[in-house]
Scaffold this motif. Structure first.
Motif, short mmCIF file in Angstrom:
data_model
loop_
_atom_site.label_atom_id
_atom_site.label_comp_id
_atom_site.label_asym_id
_atom_site.label_seq_id
_atom_site.Cartn_x
_atom_site.Cartn_y
_atom_site.Cartn_z
N ILE A 191 0.85 -1.19 0.00
CA ILE A 191 0.00 0.00 0.00
C ILE A 191 0.88 1.24 0.00
CG2 ILE A 191 -1.95 -1.11 1.12
CD1 ILE A 191 -1.02 -0.02 3.76
N GLU A 192 0.26 2.40 -0.27
CA GLU A 192 1.03 3.62 -0.39
C GLU A 192 1.58 4.06 0.97
OE1 GLU A 192 -1.60 6.52 -1.97
OE2 GLU A 192 -2.67 6.81 -0.10
N ASP A 193 2.69 4.79 0.91
CA ASP A 193 3.30 5.31 2.14
C ASP A 193 2.33 6.26 2.82
OD1 ASP A 193 5.44 3.90 1.27
OD2 ASP A 193 6.68 5.62 0.72
N GLY A 194 2.42 6.31 4.14
CA GLY A 194 1.55 7.22 4.88
C GLY A 194 1.54 6.88 6.35
N TYR A 195 0.59 7.47 7.07
CA TYR A 195 0.48 7.25 8.51
C TYR A 195 -0.64 6.26 8.78
CZ TYR A 195 3.49 11.33 9.00
OH TYR A 195 4.54 12.20 8.92
N TYR A 196 -0.36 5.28 9.68
CA TYR A 196 -1.32 4.24 9.99
C TYR A 196 -1.23 3.90 11.48
CZ TYR A 196 -1.23 3.49 4.92
OH TYR A 196 -1.30 3.65 3.56
N GLN A 197 -2.16 3.03 11.88
CA GLN A 197 -2.11 2.43 13.21
C GLN A 197 -1.94 0.93 13.00
OE1 GLN A 197 -5.62 2.07 16.10
NE2 GLN A 197 -4.56 3.88 16.86
N VAL A 198 -1.04 0.32 13.75
CA VAL A 198 -0.79 -1.11 13.57
C VAL A 198 -0.76 -1.79 14.93
CG1 VAL A 198 1.73 -0.85 13.64
CG2 VAL A 198 0.71 -2.79 12.43
N THR A 199 -1.30 -3.00 14.98
CA THR A 199 -1.28 -3.80 16.20
C THR A 199 -0.28 -4.93 16.02
OG1 THR A 199 -3.58 -3.28 16.70
CG2 THR A 199 -2.65 -5.23 17.76
N ILE A 200 0.70 -5.02 16.90
CA ILE A 200 1.76 -6.02 16.81
C ILE A 200 1.53 -7.08 17.89
CG2 ILE A 200 4.24 -6.41 16.91
CD1 ILE A 200 3.39 -4.68 14.57
N ASP A 201 1.38 -8.34 17.44
CA ASP A 201 1.24 -9.42 18.43
C ASP A 201 2.28 -10.52 18.21
OD1 ASP A 201 -1.72 -10.91 16.85
OD2 ASP A 201 0.31 -10.55 16.12
N ALA A 202 3.20 -10.30 17.26
CA ALA A 202 4.27 -11.27 17.04
C ALA A 202 5.51 -10.56 16.52
CB ALA A 202 3.83 -12.35 16.06
N VAL A 203 6.65 -10.83 17.16
CA VAL A 203 7.92 -10.22 16.78
C VAL A 203 8.97 -11.32 16.70
CG1 VAL A 203 9.74 -8.60 17.45
CG2 VAL A 203 7.35 -8.04 17.90
N PHE A 204 9.72 -11.37 15.57
CA PHE A 204 10.74 -12.41 15.41
C PHE A 204 12.05 -12.05 16.11
CE2 PHE A 204 8.18 -13.83 11.72
CZ PHE A 204 8.05 -15.16 12.08
N THR A 205 12.54 -10.83 15.83
CA THR A 205 13.87 -10.50 16.37
C THR A 205 14.13 -9.00 16.27
OG1 THR A 205 16.25 -10.94 16.18
CG2 THR A 205 15.02 -10.83 14.14
N CYS A 206 15.02 -8.52 17.12
CA CYS A 206 15.58 -7.18 16.94
C CYS A 206 16.91 -7.39 16.22
CB CYS A 206 15.81 -6.50 18.29
SG CYS A 206 16.64 -4.90 18.16
N PHE A 207 16.93 -7.06 14.93
CA PHE A 207 18.09 -7.43 14.10
C PHE A 207 19.13 -6.33 13.97
CE2 PHE A 207 17.19 -5.02 10.27
CZ PHE A 207 15.82 -4.81 10.33
N ALA A 208 18.83 -5.11 14.41
CA ALA A 208 19.81 -4.03 14.28
C ALA A 208 19.48 -2.91 15.24
CB ALA A 208 19.85 -3.50 12.84
N THR A 209 20.52 -2.18 15.61
CA THR A 209 20.35 -0.97 16.41
C THR A 209 21.20 0.13 15.78
OG1 THR A 209 22.15 -1.52 17.91
CG2 THR A 209 19.92 -2.20 18.56
N GLU A 210 20.79 1.36 16.01
CA GLU A 210 21.57 2.52 15.57
C GLU A 210 22.01 3.27 16.82
OE1 GLU A 210 19.51 4.86 12.75
OE2 GLU A 210 21.05 6.42 12.66
N SER A 211 23.29 3.57 16.90
CA SER A 211 23.84 4.15 18.13
C SER A 211 24.17 5.61 17.96
CB SER A 211 25.10 3.39 18.57
OG SER A 211 24.80 2.03 18.82
N SER A 212 23.99 6.34 19.06
CA SER A 212 24.46 7.71 19.16
C SER A 212 25.52 7.71 20.25
CB SER A 212 23.30 8.65 19.52
OG SER A 212 23.75 9.96 19.69
N GLY A 213 26.79 7.64 19.81
CA GLY A 213 27.86 7.42 20.78
C GLY A 213 27.89 5.94 21.14
N SER A 214 27.90 5.64 22.41
CA SER A 214 27.93 4.24 22.86
C SER A 214 26.55 3.72 23.25
CB SER A 214 28.88 4.10 24.05
OG SER A 214 28.45 4.94 25.12
N THR A 215 25.53 4.57 23.18
CA THR A 215 24.18 4.20 23.60
C THR A 215 23.27 4.05 22.39
OG1 THR A 215 24.50 5.50 25.61
CG2 THR A 215 22.24 4.84 25.07
N PRO A 216 22.55 2.90 22.26
CA PRO A 216 21.61 2.73 21.15
C PRO A 216 20.53 3.82 21.18
CG PRO A 216 22.02 0.64 22.24
CD PRO A 216 22.62 1.70 23.11
#
Length: 582
Positions: A54-79
């Motif tokens: 679907i087209e880009d835009g603002y939505y509401q989503v309900t999350i009931d299943a998550v596989f993994t946190c595969f990446a983080t972005e850090s500012s200094g030493s803190t994610p």
């Protein structure tokens, strides 16, 4: 005039402010929908669209299943940002990113519940799903994030064969920033509107009467439209310069012009010389001797930029990107860090999958402590592996392999040549600009001197050395019969126009003179004098900060010139403008 150009730039600035403010306020409808809880449901939108993108835009989503946190972005030493692979209602998978720590806790809890269900430790997904307001946008497959996303799913056994993997990013940050963006936009818009009204009113006021002081009637019988003609060539004008003051000013311009142009040539030549050196080595040097990365342990002769190679049998894993440089982990009999771009990675991946192996060719590069720290942080966060700086070399080697297939084994790596070329190229452009500008101003000195006959020029030089010559700031000299203006680097004087840079003229050749004061917000901040001649146009001969001392100096110069030429038109007004045809 200087004030006119400033007003125009200020008006442009106000229009930009209005545009930026309006753009930031354009999401006010979305903000209202968010506050009312009426954003469209993302899963429902997918269902209505037959589960197609679907087209880009603002939505509401309900999350009931998550596989993994595969990446983080850090500012200094803190994610500062976290990236999750989430399971949507249509059994597809997408990327969800957030910078909110409370949301991270919720997603980590749901991830634990998801794997409890998949490992038959629970009868269903989480009993407490998480509902989020998000901004949906596309994700480029070959981007660093896209590659990490794909690799993390492959490690979990998730491929396009058993799941629909969406390259979409659901982000909570743009939604969280909606209110602040709208408020900032409204403030910028209001400031821009007020400034626009104020500047427009000031422009209208200045058009009626900008600087009408020192007005005098137009003198009859003056030929204001007859231009002067050169009396000698510029070459002849240069040869007759003997006055030390004029000669010093002209020589200074010439030296600076030559210095800028020579420096620009050197800047252009540096990366060229690096390429030629590499070409010479490639053509005449011995065959390239590359070090085997697997045999570097205990080799004390290895050093930065040595040619090296590594045969891999597994696809490298992207672990970190920093300053547009991609760091990959190669795990085989030993572990190494290699630097690859997207094209190099694609070749390595295809060759390993099709042929079982691939040879990486490049040069040794010792990582800085900063890079080591970033890599150590990654391993601790993603793999739970804790290593120290002292253990880093034992685990991943002293050197990384910076892949560059055409590296000749000596000279300069191509990446360093490119970065050097960019830096010196930009520097050369600035130097050329200033050099050409100085050449133009130097040429203009000779052009203006060429309008003086040999007798007039000799008289002007003689008067410059006379005891009664008056010297003012910004290299302005008033002799008995001449105005002499030499080049000046004053911060207060407007040198953006070439004609304001120098002037050599008899008082009686001046047809118009007026104050060229600069005002800001209705207050005079600079005091100046501009003289006009049909041949040379308007020339600002003096411009000083506003104070009593400078005001007296300006008045003194103004009075001297007006007394030397009683027929001069004085004051900036419509009558004088029409009289001289400006």
């Amino acid at each position: 005039m200087k004030t006119k150009s400033n007003r125009f730039l200020q008006l442009i600035g106000c229009i930009v402010m209005l545009a930026v403010g309006f753009f930031l306020m354009s999401d006010i409808d979305t903000l209202i929908s968010k506050n009312n809880g009426s954003l469209e449901d993302y899963n429902a939108a997918l269902s209505i669209n037959n589960n197609e993108d679907i087209e880009d835009g603002y939505y509401q989503v309900t999350i009931d299943a998550v596989f993994t946190c595969f990446a983080t972005e850090s500012s200094g030493s803190t994610p500062s940002s976290w990236y999750y692979a989430v399971w949507l209602d249509d059994d597809s998978i997408a990327v969800l990113t957030t910078d909110d720590k409370e949301t991270v806790k919720e997603l980590d809890r749901i991830c634990d519940d998801t794997w409890a269900y998949l490992n038959y430790e629970a009868d269903s997904f989480t009993l407490e799903p998480c509902t989020l307001d998000i901004s949906a946008s596309g994700l480029i497959k070959d981007s660093d994030l896209g590659i990490m996303y794909k690799q993390s799913l492959e490690k979990l056994g998730i491929t396009d064969d058993n799941f629909r993997i969406r390259y979409s990013t659901l982000s909570t940050k743009p939604v969280d920033d909606l209110l602040s963006n709208v408020i900032i936009g409204a403030v910028i818009f209001l400031i821009g509107l007020v400034c626009t009204i104020v500047i427009l009113s000031m422009i209208m006021k200045e058009r009626k009467n900008k600087l009408s002081g020192f007005d005098t009637p137009v003198m009859p019988g003056i030929d204001l439209h007859q231009p002067m003609a050169p009396l000698v060539t510029k070459s002849e004008a240069r040869k007759r310069i003997s006055n030390p003051t004029i000669k010093k000013s002209y020589s200074k311009l010439q030296r600076k012009a030559i210095l800028c142009i020579v420096a620009a040539i050197v800047c252009i030549a540096i990366p060229g010389a690096m390429l030629l050196y590499n070409q010479y080595y490639s053509s005449y040097g011995e065959s390239v001797q590359r070090r085997d990365m697997l045999s570097l342990d205990g080799d004390t002769t290895a050093k930065n930029n040595d040619a090296a190679e590594l045969v891999i049998t597994k696809v490298p894993s992207l672990i970190y990107s920093y300053n547009d440089i991609n760091y990959y982990l190669v795990e085989d009999s030993k572990s190494f860090i290699v630097i690859l771009d997207n094209e190099q990675y694609s070749k390595a991946e295809a060759s390993v999958k099709n042929d079982g192996s691939f040879k990486l060719i490049g040069y040794l590069e010792e990582p800085s402590n900063e890079i080591k720290g970033k890599l150590i942080d990654y391993f601790e966060e993603s793999q739970g592996t804790s290593i120290s700086f002292s253990d880093y070399e034992e685990t991943y080697g002293k050197y990384m392999l910076h892949v560059q297939s055409d590296y000749t084994g000596s000279g300069f790596p191509m990446d360093k040549i490119r970065s050097t070329a960019i830096f010196f190229g930009i520097t050369a452009l600035f130097l050329l600009y200033f050099g050409i500008d100085l050449v133009t101003k130097k040429d203009l000195v000779l052009k203006k001197l060429s309008y003086l006959s040999d007798a007039s020029y000799a008289q002007m030089e003689k008067e410059l050395e006379a005891p009664g010559v008056r010297k003012y700031p910004q290299n302005l000299y008033l002799t008995e019969n001449y105005i002499v203006l030499l080049h000046s680097f004053s911060a207060y004087k407007d040198n953006s126009k070439k004609e304001n840079d120098s002037l050599f003229i008899n008082y009686h050749d001046i047809t118009w003179m007026y104050p060229s004061n600069m005002t800001q917000y209705g207050k005079t901040v600079n005091l100046g004098i501009t003289v006009y001649n049909k041949t040379f146009g308007a020339v600002s001969i003096l411009s000083l900060p506003t104070n009593d001392f400078n005001q007296n100096m300006i008045n003194e110069v103004y009075n001297i010139i007006s007394q030397k030429n009683p027929n001069i038109l004085l004051g900036y007004n419509d009558k004088n403008q029409k009289r001289i045809g400006a």
